[in-house]
Design an enzyme around this catalytic site. Structure first.
Site, PDB file in Angstrom:
ATOM      1  N   VAL A 125       0.849  -1.195   0.000  1.00  0.00           N
ATOM      2  CA  VAL A 125       0.000   0.000   0.000  1.00  0.00           C
ATOM      3  C   VAL A 125       0.883   1.243   0.000  1.00  0.00           C
ATOM      4  O   VAL A 125       1.736   1.408   0.870  1.00  0.00           O
ATOM      5  CB  VAL A 125      -0.940   0.039   1.221  1.00  0.00           C
ATOM      6  CG1 VAL A 125      -1.803   1.306   1.189  1.00  0.00           C
ATOM      7  CG2 VAL A 125      -1.814  -1.207   1.280  1.00  0.00           C
ATOM      8  N   GLY A 127       3.404   2.396  -1.729  1.00  0.00           N
ATOM      9  CA  GLY A 127       4.832   2.386  -2.027  1.00  0.00           C
ATOM     10  C   GLY A 127       5.717   2.628  -0.820  1.00  0.00           C
ATOM     11  O   GLY A 127       5.775   1.830   0.109  1.00  0.00           O
ATOM     12  N   ILE A 129       5.491   4.928   1.513  1.00  0.00           N
ATOM     13  CA  ILE A 129       4.881   5.527   2.704  1.00  0.00           C
ATOM     14  C   ILE A 129       4.635   4.430   3.740  1.00  0.00           C
ATOM     15  O   ILE A 129       3.966   3.443   3.445  1.00  0.00           O
ATOM     16  CB  ILE A 129       3.544   6.209   2.357  1.00  0.00           C
ATOM     17  CG1 ILE A 129       3.738   7.262   1.265  1.00  0.00           C
ATOM     18  CG2 ILE A 129       2.913   6.835   3.589  1.00  0.00           C
ATOM     19  CD1 ILE A 129       2.437   7.858   0.758  1.00  0.00           C
ATOM     20  N   LYS A 198      -5.875  -1.915  -2.075  1.00  0.00           N
ATOM     21  CA  LYS A 198      -5.103  -1.290  -1.005  1.00  0.00           C
ATOM     22  C   LYS A 198      -5.994  -0.898   0.174  1.00  0.00           C
ATOM     23  O   LYS A 198      -5.616  -1.071   1.348  1.00  0.00           O
ATOM     24  CB  LYS A 198      -4.361  -0.071  -1.549  1.00  0.00           C
ATOM     25  CG  LYS A 198      -3.346  -0.417  -2.628  1.00  0.00           C
ATOM     26  CD  LYS A 198      -2.825   0.830  -3.338  1.00  0.00           C
ATOM     27  CE  LYS A 198      -1.872   0.476  -4.454  1.00  0.00           C
ATOM     28  NZ  LYS A 198      -1.437   1.662  -5.232  1.00  0.00           N
TER      29      LYS A 198
END
Length: 420
Positions: A125, A127, A129, A198
């Site tokens: 979810v 990338g 972060i 996601k």
């Protein structure tokens, strides 16, 4: 030494290998052990890849190799990776994956199989972060009241260009494809399905909700028009594709769709290909997470963070962050029971009585108008643009069905939800 094998040596897999080599010493210092990629699994051995580890096209070579401690699954898809990850966990190998589709359908089965075998999925979810870690650990003392996420950079790039430049969806989509932000077949992104996968992962961590993509409301951005952009600009809104999880009593709304969101909200300022996620906890209030949601290095960074975490602690903690149901009695809200504000676009014959007729039908479904804008068109037509106060989804849908039958309506009414 922690020996790892990478299944799927594409953009992200190649970045994982490169970062482990380039940042070897600092990774070793943080992990406490040396992390060594010893093998990669690919479909096509004849394809050239810029990596310096041995490659194989036989996944069983790494699954049956007892010296390999950890499997990184980056192949994509659902059922084949499910069988591979399941086999790895059953053999006691730790697993790190970035595969959101796999987890959208099989997260609870894999959690049960993993037990105390480490299984991490931060890169699935947003990338780079660290939103998974934030929900499972940083916000673990909170009841999560809501999550609103821009979690698909392709859609955010397209909508940002449409708003800032007045371009059409078709023109910006073509540009996104030329720049590599959108696939040749962009349906998975622009249709909202990528964001839905996601969102389901985040909702499982926040609420313990076991839902599949088919169970939730999913709409894409294909029908956003310049007229909708005009309305947004007139009333100081941005249009974003959001994944939304919202607790309402014992019900949890899960939905992915375009929204009109006030420009004063932090998430409205997330533009271009970037991702942003707002999480509201009952004690901490709103927290905001921003960064690159895709790309080889950003996603690989999250994958390696998971590997380092596993190297540090050795034993797995609950995959979704809890051992028991978080709250008793929580259930998924029905799609038609969603409650929010709505924007309605009507192409009408420009004549007396049109607004009164529309308002009368809306009133009959207990829907009141908050804002109105009329945009004259050629040949005696107008776009009638309305924003409602909070209403129930089913009431709005039934009202629009009745409005569509009026003789002055020129095309099917359009609707976008508003998140104030």
């Amino acid at each position: 030494m922690l020996k790892i094998a990478i299944i799927g040596v594409g953009t992200v897999g190649s970045s994982v290998i490169k970062i482990l080599k380039d940042n070897k010493e600092i990774i070793k210092a943080r992990a406490g052990v040396e992390i060594v990629p010893v093998c990669g699994v690919v479909n096509n051995l004849s394809k050239l890849r810029d990596v310096d580890i041995p490659l194989t096209d036989d996944v069983n070579e790494v699954l049956n190799d007892e010296s390999i401690d950890l499997i990184v699954e980056l192949m994509g898809g659902v059922e084949k990776p499910y069988q591979i990850v399941k086999s790895a966990l059953e053999k006691g190998k730790s697993v790190v994956t970035a595969n959101k589709a796999l987890l959208a359908y099989h997260r609870y089965e894999l959690e049960a199989i993993a037990g105390e075998v480490p299984f991490e999925f931060e890169a699935s979810v947003a990338g780079g972060i660290p939103i998974i870690n934030a929900l499972r650990e940083g916000l673990s003392a909170n009841h999560i009241l809501s999550i609103k996420g821009i979690i698909n950079g392709t859609c955010n790039f397209i909508l940002t260009k449409m708003i800032n430049e007045g371009a059409s969806f078709e023109d910006v989509l073509k540009e996104a494809q030329e720049l590599g932000y959108a696939e040749a077949n962009p349906t998975f992104d622009v249709g909202g399905f990528d964001a839905a996968h996601k969102l389901l992962i985040l909702a499982s961590i926040a609420y313990g909700i076991d839902a599949k993509p088919e169970d939730i409301l999913i709409e894409g951005i294909q029908n956003i028009t310049p007229c909708d952009i005009d309305f947004a600009n007139e009333f100081n809104y941005s249009i974003k594709l959001l994944g939304i999880a919202k607790k309402r009593g014992k019900l949890v709304e899960l939905r992915v769709h375009p929204v009109l969101i006030p420009n004063t909200q932090m998430i409205a300022k997330v533009d271009g290909v970037m991702n942003g996620i707002s999480v509201v906890g009952d004690k901490v209030g709103e927290t905001m997470y921003y960064g690159a949601g895709a790309g080889g290095d950003a996603t690989a960074s999250a994958v390696i963070a998971n590997i380092i975490d596993i190297a540090r602690r050795g034993k797995g903690s609950p995959m979704l962050g809890f051992n028991k149901p978080l709250e008793s009695g929580l259930s998924l809200a029905e799609k038609n029971d969603i409650e929010t504000k709505y924007y309605i676009r009507l192409k009408v014959v420009d004549k007396t009585g049109v607004l009164a007729s529309v308002a009368s039908i809306l009133s009959g479904f207990d829907i009141s108008i908050e804002k109105i804008l009329q945009k004259p068109l050629e040949s005696g037509f107008s776009n009638l643009l309305l924003a409602t106060h909070t209403a129930k989804e089913i009431d709005v849908l039934q009202a629009l069905e009745k409005i569509e039958s009026l003789d002055f309506i020129q095309e099917k009414p359009a609707m976008i939800r508003i998140e104030a």
